[in-house]
Enzyme design. Structure first.
Site, PDB file in Angstrom:
ATOM      1  CB  SER A  12      -1.002   0.017   1.272  1.00  0.00           C
ATOM      2  OG  SER A  12      -1.799   1.048   1.255  1.00  0.00           O
ATOM      3  CG  HIS A  39      -4.097  -0.899  -0.937  1.00  0.00           C
ATOM      4  ND1 HIS A  39      -3.965  -0.877   0.624  1.00  0.00           N
ATOM      5  CD2 HIS A  39      -4.404  -2.365  -1.041  1.00  0.00           C
ATOM      6  CE1 HIS A  39      -4.044  -2.170   1.167  1.00  0.00           C
ATOM      7  NE2 HIS A  39      -4.504  -3.015   0.261  1.00  0.00           N
ATOM      8  CG  ASP A 130      -5.337  -5.885   1.979  1.00  0.00           C
ATOM      9  OD1 ASP A 130      -5.731  -7.163   2.367  1.00  0.00           O
ATOM     10  OD2 ASP A 130      -5.112  -5.509   0.798  1.00  0.00           O
TER      11      ASP A 130
END
Length: 190
Positions: A12, A39, A130
């Site tokens: 991310s 992401h 995540d």
């Protein structure tokens, strides 16, 4: 004997630089497929072009149903989850997971389910958690779990979460992860 030929990477915040560094260490003749989830917001992503320039392997956004090939980097398209079926990439809109789409966990879970001990799961820099559940699935299926050293990560939350929950096989600076991937792709699984 199978090899470690399914490399799944999730990141991310700070991920463009980390993934670029990792893929710069991979050889042109890598006998593995590399799948990346970063992401992203909606809109166009330049990540495939960035990764192609950073390393020796071509990168692109796959189409739904595209066959998996060695020596390629597949990047989840913006606002789409990327998962695996046997020898095939699926690209689907689906509900957001962990508040994002694409999310790391769906890719990691599907890779673990289909390819088991052949998978190398890598969690890099990023916020929140995540990738933690997906990396746990990779480890449970007999794959290798690797986490970027949170001390060098731009955003250490994802690596720290994965380390706390999974007990990874390796915690390394990102450049060393690329070198380790080169090595494990050549090893047989048990």
């Amino acid at each position: 004997m199978a090899t470690h030929d399914i490399i799944v990477i999730g990141a991310s915040a700070g991920g463009v630089e980390a993934i670029s560094t990792l893929v710069s260490e991979l050889p042109r003749d890598l006998r593995a497929s590399v799948l990346v989830v970063l992401h992203l917001s909606r809109g166009r992503s330049l990540l495939p072009e960035i990764l192609t320039r950073a390393g020796r392997l071509p990168a692109h956004h796959p189409l739904d149903g595209e066959p998996l090939q060695y020596g390629r980097i597949y990047v989840a398209p913006p606002d789409q989850h990327m998962t695996l079926e046997r020898d095939t990439i699926r690209v689907l809109h689906g509900p957001s997971e962990n508040g994002v789409r694409p999310a790391v966990d769906p890719l990691f879970r599907s890779a673990a389910r289909i390819y088991g001990p052949r998978v190398v799961g890598i969690v890099l820099t990023g916020s929140l958690d995540d990738g933690t559940a997906g990396l746990a699935a990779v480890k449970e299926a007999g794959g290798i779990a690797i986490v970027q050293d949170p001390e060098e990560a731009f955003s250490p939350s994802m690596p720290r979460s994965a380390m706390a929950a999974v007990h990874p096989d390796h915690v390394l600076p990102v450049r060393e992860i690329g070198l380790l991937v080169r090595k494990v792709v050549l090893e047989d699984t048990e």
